[in-house]
Design a protein around this motif. Structure first.
Motif, PDB file in Angstrom:
ATOM      1  N   ILE A 125       5.529  -4.316   0.090  1.00 54.22           N
ATOM      2  CA  ILE A 125       4.466  -4.541  -0.777  1.00 54.22           C
ATOM      3  C   ILE A 125       3.802  -5.823  -0.405  1.00 54.22           C
ATOM      4  O   ILE A 125       4.397  -6.901  -0.152  1.00 54.22           O
ATOM      5  N   TRP A 148       5.731  -1.105  -8.103  1.00 49.04           N
ATOM      6  CA  TRP A 148       4.322  -0.766  -7.606  1.00 49.04           C
ATOM      7  C   TRP A 148       3.965   0.469  -8.677  1.00 49.04           C
ATOM      8  O   TRP A 148       4.758   1.252  -9.213  1.00 49.04           O
ATOM      9  N   VAL A 181       0.094  -8.700  -0.154  1.00 47.78           N
ATOM     10  CA  VAL A 181      -1.164  -9.021  -0.420  1.00 47.78           C
ATOM     11  C   VAL A 181      -2.193  -8.746   0.526  1.00 47.78           C
ATOM     12  O   VAL A 181      -1.944  -9.130   1.651  1.00 47.78           O
ATOM     13  N   ASN A 184      -3.405  -5.306  -3.524  1.00 46.92           N
ATOM     14  CA  ASN A 184      -2.176  -5.102  -2.829  1.00 46.92           C
ATOM     15  C   ASN A 184      -2.055  -3.925  -1.931  1.00 46.92           C
ATOM     16  O   ASN A 184      -2.965  -3.035  -2.292  1.00 46.92           O
TER      17      ASN A 184
END
Length: 711
Positions: free
Chosen positions: A683, A212, A685, A634
């Motif tokens: 994480i 990230w 979408v 994201n």
């Protein structure tokens, strides 16, 4: 001791500021509804799971045995990760019609592509069957109890009334202290509907994997087909789109920090209740061994894949699979060290010992067992990874198992057919010359890292990598196993069935140098390591079961959830950024502008399709932009996830789909062992990006018309 207890208390107080001190992967029939509502959930536990009415569980499926997917329309439209559908996209790709590079979007249902062998599993019911499984097992010895439990499980399964397309599986929970039955329903006609090019679906590729900030459109779309009665059926042109009991509405609302979220899916495996000594061995022994083997493998494959398009397509899915956990293990070691996981566990163990003196004896036994097992566990890690990644040796082991079954009369016609298919599929994505380079290096590593007493005689001849290159390549050129040699003109990679039918096949294959080498390595491992490793592991497992029971009986202030085991679970948390290192802060949301910041023309990992560049340049975002004026890509949250949660729906307080889980933040990958709310982030979408790509990039508006969008 007082100092350690104070340290533990300080940590617990700092962790309590977060949504979940220990994370949580909850059985959906037993969700922690009170805490979920305190964090902002608006729906009820019965909206998540019910057998009396349609509920969210009716829209969540296990995809192809390893990922999760969700139904997003009344016509069986499935959403999952690009990397979960990668194998199917690859299967339909050729050099001339490269769906991996170009993407794929069916124009209508007639254009959807079938995928033989792909399955989707629903969970229709869950029952606690602990009493049935443990019936009459009191006061039995370990072996007698295990035998009766096995009998009781079979009787429990037989007691369920099911349809022909349903099955029942009984799974242990809490290290075998409880058992649950899961009724599953399997659909077998699953068709590819759409997928973005990998420059979107795999943007950032291996460099950004587990990292990230992230900017990956990791999604693909399939559809479930059923017979005319809406029941599971094998593929048929007469099948029709499945009509689900429930499908997920999709939210277009902006996200804010601390918004409630929950993830619904099939997490694969966690070990949250290990003792401190076990975590220490992971950090110092097991993970470093596996990392080293895969590091060598990946470097060798990457060099060829970057220079040859055919190799890139052939090895894409395989490379991604190898790289995935290689990078995860690196992050796991760093995260365990950074979160001071061993000390944290030691402090917790000492606190428990004050409440229950029996736990001190349990921890002492753990220390003795893990230290005694250590050399065997280390070789087990190296052996498993070398045989997995030196593919020619893995092939040799397939042939060894075949020959042994043939010679002892256990090979049935059905087994021979399955073997032929397995080998045929293997050769399709195998490059013998490339793997010769991998095998040569891994033989040297195995020789260097394995005690001499665990190795075949004269194995030090493989200590020199350069000599190995020459030796292994010369073997490979004439080997039946590599597919480059032949027997009466027949080659294994071209016509395995004909080769197996040759009466001289077994005699010939047993002389193959790869067969002899793999057999020597295997026999030494099995005779000198495997038995000892498993003996210690059996004792550790039995002690772990007892320890888990002690934990639940002693720590009355803690609400326990069972470790993940590929069964349906609910995890929940909040949308959050993170502070992974000193003076470093990560926001919770990335945007399309970040994709363009990373864009490198022509790059294997960071190229961007021209149409996406044009959409960005013209700001043609439609309803998919957020308050910043950009398209969100994201986001991160504190949901406790692991492998198997790939493709899981992320839902908001009202049960609307807001994201698609696909990864974890590298600094928190240790959450399989030690969830730490300071660093553990999943994480996802953003659904806005998914819809933006479908609408503006793919111009597949016919799919949007099936969905229920919440604005």
């Amino acid at each position: 001791m007082k100092k350690q207890i104070i340290i533990a208390a300080v940590f617990l107080n700092s962790a309590a500021a977060f949504a979940q001190q220990y994370g949580g992967m909850w059985i959906p029939t037993e969700v922690n509804e009170k805490e979920m509502k305190s964090l902002g959930m608006k729906i009820t536990a019965k909206d998540i799971w019910s057998t009396d009415k349609p509920s969210i569980k009716d829209a969540v499926v296990q995809f192809n045995g390893g990922c999760t997917a969700e139904i997003i329309s009344g016509q069986g439209l499935l959403l999952t990760n690009h990397h979960c559908g990668f194998g199917q996209i690859q299967e339909h790709s050729t050099v001339d019609n490269d769906l991996l590079s170009n993407g794929f979007w069916a124009k209508d249902m007639n254009g959807e592509l079938s995928n033989p062998g792909v399955t989707v599993d629903f969970i229709t019911d869950i029952k606690d069957v602990t009493m049935q499984v443990f019936a009459n097992t009191q006061n039995l010895g370990e072996k007698e109890m295990a035998a009766l439990i096995k009998t009781n499980i079979a009787a429990t399964i037989a007691g369920f009334k099911t349809n022909q397309y349903q099955k029942v599986m009984v799974k242990p929970m809490y290290d075998g202290n409880k058992y649950y039955a899961f009724v599953t329903e399997t659909f077998k006609d699953i068709r590819l509907v759409g997928a973005p090019p990998q420059s979107i679906g795999k943007f950032g590729s291996d460099t950004d994997n587990w990292v990230w900030p992230r900017h990956t459109g990791d999604f693909s779309m399939f559809r479930i087909y059923a017979d005319k009665n809406n029941n599971p059926a094998e593929y048929s042109a007469d099948n029709v789109p499945y009509k689900p009991k429930y499908f997920l509405p999709i939210s277009l609302r902006d996200k804010k920090e601390n918004d409630f979220t929950f993830v619904f899916g099939f997490p694969g495996r966690t070990t949250e209740y290990l003792p401190s000594i076990a975590i220490e061995k992971v950090i110092t022994d097991i993970d470093p061994a596996k990392i080293k083997v895969r590091e060598i493998t990946l470097k060798t494959l990457d060099e060829k894949m970057r220079s040859d398009a055919e190799t890139r397509i052939k090895y894409s899915a395989k490379y991604a699979s190898v790289a995935n956990y290689w990078k995860k293990w690196i992050g796991e070691v760093e995260g365990l060290k950074k979160s001071n996981a061993v000390k944290k566990k030691q402090d917790y163990e000492m606190l428990l010992e004050q409440k229950n003196p029996e736990i001190k004896n349990t921890i002492s036994k753990f220390n003795s067992l893990y230290n005694s097992q250590a050399p065997f566990a280390l070789n087990n890690a190296y052996y498993g990874e070398v045989i997995r990644n030196a593919e020619t040796l893995r092939l040799a082991n397939y042939y060894i198992n075949y020959v042994e079954s043939k010679e002892n009369g256990k090979m049935t016609p059905e087994m021979e057919t399955r073997f032929s298919q397995t080998i045929t599929d293997f050769y399709k994505d195998y490059d013998s010359a490339l793997d010769a380079k991998v095998t040569a290096q891994l033989l040297a590593l195995y020789q260097q890292k394995t005690p001499a007493e665990f190795l075949p005689a004269n194995f030090d001849q493989y200590s020199d990598i350069n000599k190995n290159y020459s030796t292994v390549e010369n073997w490979s050129k004439n080997s039946l196993i590599s597919g480059r040699g032949d027997l009466n003109g027949k080659k294994a990679d071209k016509d395995i069935a004909a080769l197996l039918g040759n009466p001289k096949f077994i005699e010939t294959i047993k002389k193959d140098p790869f067969y002899k080498l793999a057999k020597d390595i295997k026999e030494n491992y099995m005779s000198k390591v495997d038995g000892k490793f498993n003996d210690y592991q059996s004792q550790i497992n039995a002690l772990q079961k007892n320890y888990m029971a002690q934990l639940m009986a002693t720590d009355k202030d803690r609400k326990f959830f069972p470790d993940a085991n590929s069964t349906l679970r609910v995890a929940y948390g909040q949308v959050k950024g993170s502070d992974p290192r000193d003076a470093v802060h990560y926001g919770y949301q990335t945007h399309l502008a970040g994709v363009m910041e990373k864009y490198v023309p022509g790059d294997y990992e960071f190229d961007v399709p021209k149409k996406l560049i044009d959409l960005y340049a013209t700001k043609n975002y439609g309803v998919y932009k957020d308050a910043t004026g950009d398209v969100p890509v994201n986001f991160t949250a504190t949901n406790h996830t692991t492998g198997g949660n790939s493709g899981s729906p992320t839902l908001d307080a009202n049960g609307n789909l807001i994201g698609l889980n696909f990864d974890r933040q590298w600094e928190g990958t240790m959450s399989d062992i030690n969830y730490d709310p300071r660093f553990s982030r999943n994480i996802m979408v953003d659904t806005k990006y998914v819809l933006f790509i479908i609408d503006k990039y793919a111009d597949a508006k016919w799919l949007l018309n099936e969905m229920k969008l919440v604005k």
